[in-house]
Design an enzyme around this catalytic site. Structure first.
Site, PDB file in Angstrom:
ATOM      1  N   GLN A  78       0.845  -1.195   0.000  1.00 38.24           N
ATOM      2  CA  GLN A  78       0.000   0.000   0.000  1.00 38.24           C
ATOM      3  C   GLN A  78       0.878   1.242   0.000  1.00 38.24           C
ATOM      4  OE1 GLN A  78      -3.246   0.160   2.805  1.00 38.24           O
ATOM      5  NE2 GLN A  78      -3.779   2.220   2.157  1.00 38.24           N
ATOM      6  N   PHE A  79       1.140   1.777  -1.198  1.00 41.44           N
ATOM      7  CA  PHE A  79       2.033   2.924  -1.334  1.00 41.44           C
ATOM      8  C   PHE A  79       1.500   4.174  -0.640  1.00 41.44           C
ATOM      9  CE2 PHE A  79      -0.802   3.884  -4.810  1.00 41.44           C
ATOM     10  CZ  PHE A  79      -0.763   5.269  -4.927  1.00 41.44           C
ATOM     11  N   THR A  80       0.196   4.266  -0.421  1.00 37.38           N
ATOM     12  CA  THR A  80      -0.366   5.472   0.196  1.00 37.38           C
ATOM     13  C   THR A  80       0.092   5.661   1.645  1.00 37.38           C
ATOM     14  OG1 THR A  80      -2.414   4.344   0.832  1.00 37.38           O
ATOM     15  CG2 THR A  80      -2.393   5.468  -1.311  1.00 37.38           C
TER      16      THR A  80
END
EC number: 3.1.1.96
Length: 144
Positions: A78-80
């Protein structure tokens, strides 16, 4: 490197309507990789996730780790999690790792965890739907 961990009674991840990863009791691990991350940080975070005591013992005290609780891991990229949200009303992803580095460290983190526990995963860079039953709820933000 960031892990948002949630104690779950079940969790699954779907891609294009197909379930690609599923666990019963254990931890859902949402993993964010930042620019300055490396294998040493991945090792430290894997060790922390595997040994963080957030499962109840016989006295109903958070005293057991996921291994002692005989749980599983569902690891989802999850890059966020690497977003900078300090300014304005739109997140900046300038702290996030490049896709190549993020994928390398995501796969490495999975490998390290899989040496100790059953692991299911999401699909790197895919549009995923994650479903879970958060047990507690119990959620922790781990950062190394």
């Amino acid at each position: 490197m960031i892990a948002l961990i949630q104690r779950v009674s079940q969790a699954k991840v779907d891609v294009k309507g197909e379930t690609i990863g599923k666990i019963g009791k254990g931890l859902l691990v949402l993993l964010g990789v930042e620019k300055e991350d490396n294998r040493e940080k991945a090792d430290k975070l894997a060790e922390k996730v595997l040994n963080y005591r957030i499962f109840s013992d016989e006295n109903d005290k958070m005293n057991l780790n996921v291994q002692q609780a005989q749980g599983e891991l569902l690891i989802v990229s999850q890059f966020t999690l690497a977003a900078d949200t300090q300014k304005g009303l739109r997140p900046s992803f300038s702290k996030g790792a490049s896709p190549a580095l993020a994928n390398e460290l995501y796969e490495y983190f999975i490998q390290k965890c899989a040496e100790k526990l059953p692991v299911s995963t999401g699909q790197f860079a895919a549009d995923m739907q994650v479903s879970l039953t958060n047990d507690g709820p119990v959620t922790f933000w781990l950062n190394v």
